[in-house]
Design a protein around this motif. Structure first.
Motif, mmCIF file in Angstrom:
data_model
loop_
_atom_site.group_PDB
_atom_site.id
_atom_site.type_symbol
_atom_site.label_atom_id
_atom_site.label_comp_id
_atom_site.label_asym_id
_atom_site.label_seq_id
_atom_site.Cartn_x
_atom_site.Cartn_y
_atom_site.Cartn_z
ATOM 1 N N MET A 134 0.846 -1.171 0.000
ATOM 2 C CA MET A 134 0.000 0.000 0.000
ATOM 3 C C MET A 134 0.890 1.232 0.000
ATOM 4 S SD MET A 134 -2.677 1.162 2.983
ATOM 5 C CE MET A 134 -3.114 -0.512 3.240
ATOM 6 N N ARG A 135 0.709 2.103 -0.967
ATOM 7 C CA ARG A 135 1.473 3.343 -1.080
ATOM 8 C C ARG A 135 0.516 4.519 -1.137
ATOM 9 N NH1 ARG A 135 6.644 3.497 0.098
ATOM 10 N NH2 ARG A 135 7.666 1.651 -0.587
ATOM 11 N N PRO A 171 2.440 0.679 6.281
ATOM 12 C CA PRO A 171 1.108 0.400 5.720
ATOM 13 C C PRO A 171 0.268 -0.518 6.600
ATOM 14 C CG PRO A 171 2.780 0.194 4.026
ATOM 15 C CD PRO A 171 3.505 0.347 5.337
ATOM 16 N N ASP A 188 3.019 9.317 4.649
ATOM 17 C CA ASP A 188 4.065 8.437 5.175
ATOM 18 C C ASP A 188 5.344 9.173 5.526
ATOM 19 O OD1 ASP A 188 5.091 8.867 2.648
ATOM 20 O OD2 ASP A 188 5.230 6.762 2.105
ATOM 21 N N HIS A 230 -3.483 0.270 7.933
ATOM 22 C CA HIS A 230 -4.577 -0.672 7.738
ATOM 23 C C HIS A 230 -5.313 -0.958 9.054
ATOM 24 C CE1 HIS A 230 -6.917 -3.748 5.785
ATOM 25 N NE2 HIS A 230 -6.535 -4.625 6.705
#
Length: 107
Positions: free
Chosen positions: A1-2, A44, A68, A48
């Motif tokens: 996930m980015r 990530p 991030d 989540h």
């Protein structure tokens, strides 16, 4: 996930590393019942976990954004107010009390 704008590697611009996790922005910090949460977190998996916490009914009450890098979060704060700022105290571009000091100054 980015995060959005990241080409899949760490070389992406930190200003592009902000991702919105729900639909169109509501009034948020400026008066609606929906809370805007900005989460500065580079893992990530941790992002989540927060998504799972607000899944379901809470999705209509909480708008989650994440960055991030601290710099990306500070850029987002300058563009638009948030109701809650969650900070990972160990992101790649800041750590510890420095993270809190920089976020407090920007808010």
């Amino acid at each position: 996930m980015r995060a959005a704008g990241d080409a899949g590697g760490p070389e992406g611009s930190s200003d592009d590393r902000l991702e919105q996790r729900t639909g169109p922005r509501s009034e948020g910090a400026s008066g609606s019942n929906r809370l805007t949460v900005l989460y500065a977190e580079d893992n990530p998996g941790d992002v989540h976990l927060i998504e799972l916490l607000i899944e379901g009914e809470s999705e209509h009450l909480i708008r989650l954004e994440y960055a991030d890098r601290l710099q990306a979060a500070l850029t987002a704060l300058r563009k638009s107010p948030v109701d809650i700022l969650l900070l990972d105290l160990s992101v790649p571009d800041s750590s510890g009390i420095e993270t809190i000091a920089r976020a407090t100054q920007a808010a």
